[in-house]
Write a protein that holds these residues in place. Sequence first.
Motif, short mmCIF file in Angstrom:
data_model
loop_
_atom_site.label_atom_id
_atom_site.label_comp_id
_atom_site.label_asym_id
_atom_site.label_seq_id
_atom_site.Cartn_x
_atom_site.Cartn_y
_atom_site.Cartn_z
N CYS A 1 11.63 98.13 49.32
CA CYS A 1 10.14 98.27 48.53
C CYS A 1 9.34 98.65 49.55
CB CYS A 1 9.95 97.29 47.73
SG CYS A 1 8.43 97.26 46.86
N ILE B 1 8.52 92.08 52.45
CA ILE B 1 7.76 93.15 52.14
C ILE B 1 6.91 93.74 53.22
CG2 ILE B 1 5.89 94.37 50.51
CD1 ILE B 1 7.58 93.69 48.35
N ASN C 1 10.21 86.47 50.22
CA ASN C 1 9.96 87.91 49.66
C ASN C 1 8.71 88.74 49.90
OD1 ASN C 1 12.63 88.18 48.37
ND2 ASN C 1 12.10 87.05 46.57
N VAL D 1 12.31 93.45 41.83
CA VAL D 1 11.70 93.26 43.14
C VAL D 1 10.71 92.15 43.06
CG1 VAL D 1 10.23 94.31 44.94
CG2 VAL D 1 12.11 95.68 44.01
N SER E 1 13.41 100.93 42.32
CA SER E 1 14.41 100.24 42.54
C SER E 1 14.75 99.76 41.06
CB SER E 1 14.23 98.71 43.28
OG SER E 1 15.40 98.15 43.09
N ARG F 1 15.95 94.37 48.61
CA ARG F 1 15.25 95.52 47.91
C ARG F 1 13.97 95.18 48.24
NH1 ARG F 1 17.39 92.12 43.08
NH2 ARG F 1 19.23 92.21 43.96
N ASN F 2 13.40 93.89 48.52
CA ASN F 2 12.07 93.52 48.89
C ASN F 2 11.67 94.34 50.30
OD1 ASN F 2 10.78 91.66 46.80
ND2 ASN F 2 12.83 90.72 47.22
N GLN G 1 8.13 100.24 43.81
CA GLN G 1 8.76 99.14 42.87
C GLN G 1 9.68 99.93 41.80
OE1 GLN G 1 5.31 96.77 41.53
NE2 GLN G 1 6.74 94.99 41.50
#
Length: 333
Positions: free
Chosen positions: A258, A195, A191, A279, A275, A254-255, A272
Amino acid sequence: MNISIIGGGAWGTTLAQVLADNGHNVLIRDINDKFVEKINNTHLHPFFDLEIPSTIKATLDLSEACNYSDILVLCVPTKVMRSVLHEINTHINTKKLFVNVSKGIEPETSYRVSQIVEEEISKNKLKGYVVLSGPSHAEEVILRKVTSLVAASKSTEAALEVQNIFSNDTYLRVYSSDDVIGVETGGAMKNAIAIVSGVASGMGLGENARAFLISRGIKEIVAIVQALGGNIETAYGLSGVGDLIVTASSMNSRNFQCGLKIGQGMSVAEAQGSSVQTVEGIRAIEAGYEIGKKYNLDLPIISTAYQVVHDKIQAKDALKQLLARSLKSERYW
Ligand SMILES: NC(=O)c1ccc[n+]([C@@H]2O[C@H](COP(=O)([O-])OP(=O)(O)OC[C@H]3O[C@@H](n4cnc5c(N)ncnc54)[C@H](O)[C@@H]3O)[C@@H](O)[C@H]2O)c1
């Protein structure tokens, strides 16, 4: 078999459908009363609004969920995992098998979920621990698209039990493993790199740059897995590289999303907060950075990402910093 799921968000409710498809009775516990009502009254997935089997039930009552079965599937964000486990321990009187499907590391302690379970659940209430992880967007599993996972436990019997409970011959294939450290660490650290990959996209960098950061990021994940005592093959397997492939370039992640927003100039807090779903990657960057310091690892990408998420440098300067590093052999450890 009765199975309890603690945390009925995107992933927890999706796994409830897998278990229901496999003939199990499922009770979900969530703290969100709207989710609980939606599951019980409309039989819709709380996030995806798709119909789920009506045999899936939900409750707000943790005690009810804990005492419904001998298998507790943990699917809450890692940041609340310790407090949820602490509470669970007060509600159970018999031994339970804990199956963790959350992906994260506790930054304050650098603990993996298995270590938090060991600390929070009394020995006489702990039948076993299994981590179930791998490349699995809930968005696809809920549509019963073919997916693979790995179930890892120190106990072969427990790993095989979870492998059998979750596997089916239509869309979900689960492998077994004895490498809890490797599976948990790879699942959490991918993760962080997702990002970074999102940041690169948000900055308008091309596919070449993303491939550069992801490949070098894999080296950093491998270094962390090895430092913590996991196996290198696990890092290159489903829960590490496999999950990174699915996470690091998908808008379903969603990472990644983000990171994309950070790369486009949004602050970390805003990115962050935008969402509604969990995350985990920002905390994974922090945990990776701390582990790197503790074990004296060379983690240029994670360290640079740490500086970005702590507003010490801007994303564009982070890139310059990475490119200005002294030239190296590709195999430098
Ligand atoms: N979404 C995916 O595709 C996916 C896939 C594999 C693993 N995961 C992992 O699963 C974990 C959860 O992710 P998600 O996507 O389901 O997140 P989510 O934000 O959709 O759901 C989290 C759920 O936990 C609930 N919750 C929060 N605190 C709680 C508490 N104290 N007790 C009970 N429930 C509580 C929330 O109400 C929410 O419903 C994360 O660690 C994530 O990395 C997600």
